[in-house]
Design an enzyme around this catalytic site. Structure first.
Site, PDB file in Angstrom:
ATOM      1  N   PRO A  64     -11.962 -44.054  20.980  1.00  0.00           N
ATOM      2  CA  PRO A  64     -12.614 -42.776  20.108  1.00  0.00           C
ATOM      3  C   PRO A  64     -11.721 -41.728  20.238  1.00  0.00           C
ATOM      4  O   PRO A  64     -10.730 -41.378  20.638  1.00  0.00           O
ATOM      5  CB  PRO A  64     -13.875 -42.280  21.717  1.00  0.00           C
ATOM      6  N   ASN A  80      -5.929 -37.955  21.401  1.00  0.00           N
ATOM      7  CA  ASN A  80      -4.933 -38.901  21.465  1.00  0.00           C
ATOM      8  C   ASN A  80      -4.764 -38.586  19.847  1.00  0.00           C
ATOM      9  O   ASN A  80      -4.947 -38.978  19.177  1.00  0.00           O
ATOM     10  CB  ASN A  80      -5.651 -40.414  21.544  1.00  0.00           C
ATOM     11  N   ARG A  89     -10.751 -44.037  14.064  1.00  0.00           N
ATOM     12  CA  ARG A  89     -11.283 -42.150  13.507  1.00  0.00           C
ATOM     13  C   ARG A  89      -9.769 -42.296  12.653  1.00  0.00           C
ATOM     14  O   ARG A  89      -8.584 -42.596  13.992  1.00  0.00           O
ATOM     15  CB  ARG A  89     -11.962 -41.485  15.288  1.00  0.00           C
ATOM     16  N   GLU A 103     -11.802 -36.577   5.703  1.00  0.00           N
ATOM     17  CA  GLU A 103     -12.452 -37.414   4.791  1.00  0.00           C
ATOM     18  C   GLU A 103     -14.554 -36.985   4.771  1.00  0.00           C
ATOM     19  O   GLU A 103     -14.750 -36.823   3.701  1.00  0.00           O
ATOM     20  CB  GLU A 103     -12.999 -39.079   5.402  1.00  0.00           C
ATOM     21  N   HIS A 151     -14.673 -45.355   5.124  1.00  0.00           N
ATOM     22  CA  HIS A 151     -16.204 -44.991   6.662  1.00  0.00           C
ATOM     23  C   HIS A 151     -17.137 -46.023   6.523  1.00  0.00           C
ATOM     24  O   HIS A 151     -18.212 -45.519   6.869  1.00  0.00           O
ATOM     25  CB  HIS A 151     -16.012 -43.649   7.252  1.00  0.00           C
TER      26      HIS A 151
HETATM   27  C1  COI Z   1     -19.780 -44.758  14.029  1.00  0.00           C
HETATM   28  O1  COI Z   1     -21.519 -44.849  14.827  1.00  0.00           O
HETATM   29  O2  COI Z   1     -18.789 -43.575  14.683  1.00  0.00           O
HETATM   30  C2  COI Z   1     -19.189 -44.628  12.974  1.00  0.00           C
HETATM   31  O3  COI Z   1     -17.876 -44.585  12.931  1.00  0.00           O
HETATM   32  C3  COI Z   1     -19.762 -44.880  11.882  1.00  0.00           C
HETATM   33  C4  COI Z   1     -20.916 -43.744  10.980  1.00  0.00           C
HETATM   34  C5  COI Z   1     -19.971 -42.265  10.232  1.00  0.00           C
HETATM   35  C6  COI Z   1     -21.979 -43.586  10.146  1.00  0.00           C
END
Ligand code: COI
Length: 354
Positions: A231, A236, A259, A288, A320
């Site tokens: 995450p 990070n 990410r 993005e 994404h």
């Molecule tokens: C998440 O669930 O964290 C994702 O990366 C998907 C979301 C952008 C729909």
């Protein structure tokens, strides 16, 4: 109480009990921002009905200009739009108590501000398979030069020159982050027979025999393919930058379905240009938001990094969408509605962040 009731007419008692019932059964109201009409709206309607929740569907992104749409609601369901302190202040002033993001990641929400204003934050959990399988697909596409092959066949160029790949199972794969998604990538890769190195703050004993935990440095130095599964956090940001890229093998394949902030995009571009990165697949990229999930076909795209990266033959850019499967969408909608309901009823919410 008994005496009091005895003095009331039956019709009064009935009326009062109906009022009490109405109060107890008051439906909670959730305002859904960024709702995609083509795939999410039906789920919101059906799941909302089943849970007894009033759902207000909006396609707008939440902002200071649009947040009034949530007036009178108990919760807002959001995706990746930044939820700033100012917006949280506004939600608090509107007496909104819950932010339910239908994403696993919650780095777009100012958690400290939410806590200060007494607003609960709930996220979603969906099966990690969607992202894991997409990641493996990107790895294979990079190794077998699929981007160039697909582009050539579109223009009826069926030549082979420049398309030679290499054997996937012989690639040493480095997985950074062995949470739910990283673990699933490792498990799903096990059939291919690759040697898999992992680096994670927390080691997962269940992965014994499937991967070898090594130091971050060793993973960078020894992997042919490196995939990120952690995450985003303040610590990070730009985990992969000029310095860490310099430690990788020449021709390394880099995959990011986590990410955008994990990669220093400028450093990555330079390393594609100088040949250090052999292939790159990015499902996420810095800045993005506001671009991904919209159609820019006849507009000037102002994000130069996306423009440049998508022009490279060895770079795959996807918007994404690694999560994007039928079951993941349903699970996201369910988690955001059920999480809102549980918070409103002050019950234990398995998706609660704060
Ligand atoms: C998440 O669930 O964290 C994702 O990366 C998907 C979301 C952008 C729909």
């Amino acid at each position: 109480m008994t005496l009091f009731v005895c003095h009331l007419k039956w019709s009064h008692i009935e009326k009062i009990s109906q009022e009490v019932k109405k109060l107890v059964e008051k439906k909670i109201k959730v305002c859904v921002f960024n709702c995609r009409m083509f795939d999410e709206a039906d789920y919101f309607t059906k799941i909302g009905d089943a849970l007894g929740i009033e759902v207000k569907i909006c396609s707008e992104s939440p902002s200071l200009e649009t947040i009034h749409l949530a007036e009178g609601c108990d919760s807002v369901s959001i995706v990746t739009t930044k939820i700033s302190r100012d917006l949280i202040k506004k939600l608090h002033a509107m007496n909104l108590k819950i932010i339910a993001t239908r994403t696993v990641g919650f780095d777009h929400i100012d958690l400290q501000a939410a806590e200060e204003y007494g607003i609960r934050v709930s996220n979603a959990a969906y099966a990690p398979d969607s992202v894991a399988d997409f990641t493996i697909m990107l790895m294979l596409m990079c190794v077998r030069k699929m981007k160039t092959m697909l582009e050539r066949t579109q223009i009826q160029d069926f030549s082979l020159e420049g398309l030679q790949g290499s054997i996937f199972s012989k690639k040493k794969i480095g997985i950074i982050g062995t949470g739910r998604i990283g673990q699933t990538v490792i498990r799903h890769l096990s059939g291919f027979g690759n040697e898999i190195l992992s680096y994670s703050l927390k080691e997962e004993p269940g992965l014994k025999g499937l991967t070898t935990y090594v130091s971050f440095e060793t993973l960078l130095k020894e992997s042919d393919i490196i995939s990120l599964h952690l995450p985003a956090s303040e610590e990070n940001v730009h985990l992969i930058d000029a310095e860490t890229l310099a430690k990788m093998k020449k021709g390394v394949i880099l995959i990011n379905t986590a990410r955008g902030t994990l990669l220093d995009t400028q450093a990555v571009i330079e390393n594609v240009e100088n040949g250090k990165i052999g292939a790159l697949a990015l499902d996420v990229i810095e800045n993005e938001t506001g671009i991904y999930y919209s159609d820019f076909i006849s507009q000037v795209l102002t994000n130069r990094e996306i423009l440049l990266l998508k022009s490279f033959p060895n770079v795959i850019v996807t918007p994404h969408m690694a999560f994007y499967t039928d079951s993941a969408v349903e699970e996201m909608v369910y988690a955001s509605l059920k999480g809102s309901l549980l918070e409103a009823k002050h019950e234990k919410n398995p998706w609660r962040i704060i």
